[in-house]
Design a protein around this motif. Structure first.
Motif, mmCIF file in Angstrom:
data_model
loop_
_atom_site.group_PDB
_atom_site.id
_atom_site.type_symbol
_atom_site.label_atom_id
_atom_site.label_comp_id
_atom_site.label_asym_id
_atom_site.label_seq_id
_atom_site.Cartn_x
_atom_site.Cartn_y
_atom_site.Cartn_z
ATOM 1 N N UNK A 169 80.359 39.629 28.735
ATOM 2 C CA UNK A 169 80.918 39.775 27.393
ATOM 3 C C UNK A 169 81.159 38.431 26.737
ATOM 4 N N UNK A 170 81.703 37.486 27.496
ATOM 5 C CA UNK A 170 81.964 36.146 26.949
ATOM 6 C C UNK A 170 80.657 35.451 26.564
ATOM 7 N N UNK A 171 79.652 35.547 27.418
ATOM 8 C CA UNK A 171 78.352 34.938 27.117
ATOM 9 C C UNK A 171 77.729 35.607 25.890
ATOM 10 N N UNK A 172 77.827 36.923 25.805
ATOM 11 C CA UNK A 172 77.293 37.635 24.648
ATOM 12 C C UNK A 172 77.969 37.223 23.356
ATOM 13 N N UNK A 173 79.287 37.029 23.392
ATOM 14 C CA UNK A 173 80.001 36.543 22.208
ATOM 15 C C UNK A 173 79.509 35.160 21.809
ATOM 16 N N UNK A 174 79.309 34.289 22.799
ATOM 17 C CA UNK A 174 78.814 32.945 22.514
ATOM 18 C C UNK A 174 77.423 33.006 21.872
ATOM 19 N N UNK A 175 76.566 33.851 22.415
ATOM 20 C CA UNK A 175 75.233 33.991 21.837
ATOM 21 C C UNK A 175 75.301 34.547 20.414
ATOM 22 N N UNK A 176 76.261 35.407 20.165
ATOM 23 C CA UNK A 176 76.471 35.909 18.815
ATOM 24 C C UNK A 176 76.848 34.797 17.857
ATOM 25 N N UNK A 177 77.705 33.879 18.318
ATOM 26 C CA UNK A 177 78.067 32.730 17.486
ATOM 27 C C UNK A 177 76.874 31.820 17.228
ATOM 28 N N UNK A 178 75.940 31.809 18.162
ATOM 29 C CA UNK A 178 74.770 30.935 18.046
ATOM 30 C C UNK A 178 73.630 31.577 17.265
ATOM 31 N N UNK A 179 73.894 32.747 16.668
ATOM 32 C CA UNK A 179 72.895 33.340 15.793
ATOM 33 C C UNK A 179 72.330 34.672 16.226
ATOM 34 N N UNK A 180 72.595 35.093 17.430
ATOM 35 C CA UNK A 180 72.112 36.391 17.898
ATOM 36 C C UNK A 180 73.164 37.442 17.545
ATOM 37 N N UNK A 181 73.222 37.770 16.263
ATOM 38 C CA UNK A 181 74.302 38.606 15.735
ATOM 39 C C UNK A 181 74.445 39.946 16.449
ATOM 40 N N UNK A 182 73.355 40.619 16.666
ATOM 41 C CA UNK A 182 73.398 41.944 17.302
ATOM 42 C C UNK A 182 73.972 41.846 18.707
ATOM 43 N N UNK A 183 73.588 40.812 19.435
ATOM 44 C CA UNK A 183 74.105 40.632 20.784
ATOM 45 C C UNK A 183 75.607 40.362 20.755
ATOM 46 N N UNK A 184 76.067 39.575 19.798
ATOM 47 C CA UNK A 184 77.488 39.309 19.662
ATOM 48 C C UNK A 184 78.278 40.566 19.345
ATOM 49 N N UNK A 185 77.727 41.389 18.466
ATOM 50 C CA UNK A 185 78.384 42.662 18.128
ATOM 51 C C UNK A 185 78.438 43.570 19.349
#
Length: 116
Positions: free
Chosen positions: A54-70
């Motif tokens: 979950x933490x890694x997914x949030x980080x990836x969301x911040x880096x532009x992978x919006x769907x993954x962050x959501x």
């Protein structure tokens, strides 16, 4: 991307990543809490892995992978609803602030992620 979204999501990443590390390290407070709420120690690596993902997914969301962050934020919301439920089921209310805080941060991260 709003400053509030970044600040809340980074806070969620830090605390969720931190508790994942504590799960992997089998910190004394984690062992005591899991025993008190009836979660077997054998589940700690899985629970830590879910939190870390979950933490890694949030980080990836911040880096532009919006769907993954959501998706990561939504997954953490579900995870921490489960944690709160486990505490309620075990009638362990004195430390409800911990899973409650993690849940609040996950909900805020989710709400801010979908509003971006």
């Amino acid at each position: 991307m709003s400053v509030l979204y970044v600040v809340v999501t980074v806070a969620t990443i830090v605390v969720t990543g931190g508790i994942a590390v504590a799960d992997f390290a089998r910190a004394k407070f984690v062992l005591a809490n899991s025993a008190e709420v009836g979660v077997p120690q054998s589940m700690l690596p899985l629970l830590g892995g879910l939190k870390a993902a979950g933490a890694v997914g949030l980080l990836l969301g911040l880096l532009g992978m919006d769907i993954l962050g959501i998706a990561a934020a939504g997954g953490l919301v579900l995870f921490f609803i489960g944690a709160v439920a486990v505490h309620v089921r075990a009638r362990v209310f004195y430390n409800m602030a911990f899973p409650g805080t993690y849940l609040a941060l996950a909900v805020a991260s989710f709400a801010l992620a979908i509003s971006q």
